[in-house]
Design a protein around this motif. Structure first.
Motif: not given
Lengths: 351, 122
Positions: A1, A13-14, A93, A103, A105-108, A111, B4-5, B8, B10, B18-19, B22, B25
């Motif tokens: 990334m 996100v913000i 989510y 988001v 791909s960051s939670g299902d 969660l 560090f990678e 970040l 998930t 789950w991330n 995110v 933040v």
């Protein structure tokens, strides 16, 4: 990334959180107003205007923010904040207004289930920290209610995920998978009945998630003077009020995402901004209908249950109802495979 | 030390993901929004007056120990309603092996009808 990707995600996100917080609060209060107006009409009253919840919040902001002398002050202040923050974070989510979750791909869904516990937990902590017998009794009841409704809720979610897994879907708990393959599209007659049973069970879980009548014994104004909210006033009470409003929108959005993820724009072949506008309005109407059935109708029709009756209702009839739904889905899958039965939507020519 | 990678990425459990970063933040931003909204509210109250006493519907407040809800009462709703199941289970424990075998057969039959056949094992 790389750095660019990270900053893009952070910005999404913000800005998304700020936008969804404002959206959740405004529409949560709006639905609260509609719920109060409709329930009043159902009871033969005129009821307050739809903008009344906004006025309530404004009035709470000019009231004194009293902290009882028995309270643990910092927890007493933190609990309402934490409840509202956790509830707002769930909106990220959920698919809102025909769009994918912010988001994605960051939670299902698992969660979301955990995050749904946090606002109730904040109320429990706030109640216990109040140092008031009424609030402690309310907090105790909220804990028992939480444990009671989580059981059928988990069965409903697992049933949906299991049926999706049978269709070869990879991420069965991802809301993007669930919304792209609505359960009604691929189940046979038995599965269709099973889906309706699971929907009914989820509709019955919703009032307890939102502490509404008949499952509002943790607050029970006429019995324990507001229970876990007894000692809260002013802006702290306003935070719990807003949490309730946003959570109503969240729960309705969960039901819409699981059972009614359809959009109108593909049906009319709409594109661009017109499609967005039509889908958002359609989503708001779906949420309104869910609130009407799962909150307003139930709370007007049924009197408050005692805490032991709540536990019994969720652990026996509603858990059995969800298990029956699961068994119907399992039987449906076997029949469809062994007897080559077509999905209901295909039989009706809707697929 | 973790690179560090990896922070970040998930988290993947096979069927769930789950991330946490995110979410953290998101809650920090949501907290700032909520604090701004809360800031519009009145902060103060009259400390040390009767308004800070616990509301007890006008009843006198007893000693803290007597007013406290005991830990044994926390799950009262459960203990009250699940009594019949506990009593039923007590009755089932007859000490007679043939009774236990009968229950075993009944449960296997229920599982067979509800899970094994639908799962397509037979």
């Amino acid at each position: 990334m790389d750095i660019l990707q990270i900053s893009q995600t952070a910005l999404t996100v913000i800005l998304g959180t700020i936008g969804l917080a404002i959206f959740g609060i405004i529409f949560g209060l709006f639905y609260k107003g509609v719920d109060r107006k409709l329930s009043a009409h159902m009871q033969g009253r005129i009821g307050p205007p739809i903008r009344q919840p906004f006025r309530d919040v404004r009035k709470l902001f000019v009231k004194e923010n009293i902290v009882p002398e028995n309270a643990i002050s910092w927890i007493f202040h933190l609990a309402p904040l934490f409840g509202l923050v956790a509830t707002i974070s769930i909106l990220l989510y959920l698919p809102i207004g025909g769009f994918n979750p912010l988001v994605i791909s960051s939670g299902d869904l698992i969660l979301i289930l955990y995050l749904l516990i946090l606002p109730s937990l904040a109320m429990v902590v706030g109640g216990f920290s109040s140092g008031s017998p009424y609030a402690t009794v309310g907090a105790q009841r909220e804990m028992a209610t939480m444990i009671a409704y989580e059981f059928p809720l988990a069965i409903i979610i697992i049933s949906m995920a299991w049926r999706l897994s049978m269709e070869g879907v990879r991420n069965v708990f991802a809301l993007s998978s669930i919304t792209s393959m609505p359960i009604w599209n691929f189940v046979g007659p038995l599965g269709f009945i099973g889906g309706i049973i699971l929907l009914l069970a989820l509709v019955l879980v919703t009032p307890a998630e939102l502490s509404k009548i008949p499952f509002d014994s943790p607050e029970a104004e006429t019995e324990i003077a507001g229970g876990l909210l007894t000692e809260y006033s002013g802006r702290n009470l306003a935070m719990f009020y807003l949490t309730d409003a946003v959570k109503t929108l969240v729960m309705a959005s969960v039901i819409v995402a699981l059972f009614f993820p359809y959009n109108l724009s593909p049906l009319f072949g709409l594109e661009s901004y017109l499609a967005f506008a039509v889908d958002i309005i359609f989503y708001l109407v779906k949420v309104l209908l869910v609130v009407l059935f799962s909150v307003t109708l139930i709370r007007v029709a049924i009197a408050r249950l005692k805490i032991d009756q709540i536990v019994y209702t969720y652990w026996v009839p509603i858990t059995l109802l969800s298990l029956v739904g699961l068994i119907f889905l399992m039987w449906d899958q076997t029949f469809m495979v062994n007897f080559d039965i077509q999905p209901v939507f295909q039989m009706l020519g809707l697929a | 030390m973790l690179p560090f990678e990896s922070l970040l990425k998930t988290l993947q459990t096979g069927s769930g993901f789950w991330n946490p970063l995110v979410w953290i933040v998101a809650i920090i931003v949501a907290l700032l929004v909520v604090l701004i909204i809360r800031g519009f509210g009145k902060k103060d109250y009259k400390k040390g007056t009767s308004q800070t006493q616990a509301f007890l519907s006008g009843n006198p407040e007893y000693d803290k120990e007597r007013m406290h809800i005991k830990g044994s009462n926390v799950y009262w709703g459960f203990s009250e309603i699940l009594n019949w199941i506990i009593n039923l289970l007590k009755k089932m424990h007859t000490g007679n092996v043939s009774d236990y075998v009968l229950w075993f057969v009944i449960i296997i039959a229920i599982l067979f009808l509800s899970i094994i056949i639908p799962a397509g094992a037979i």
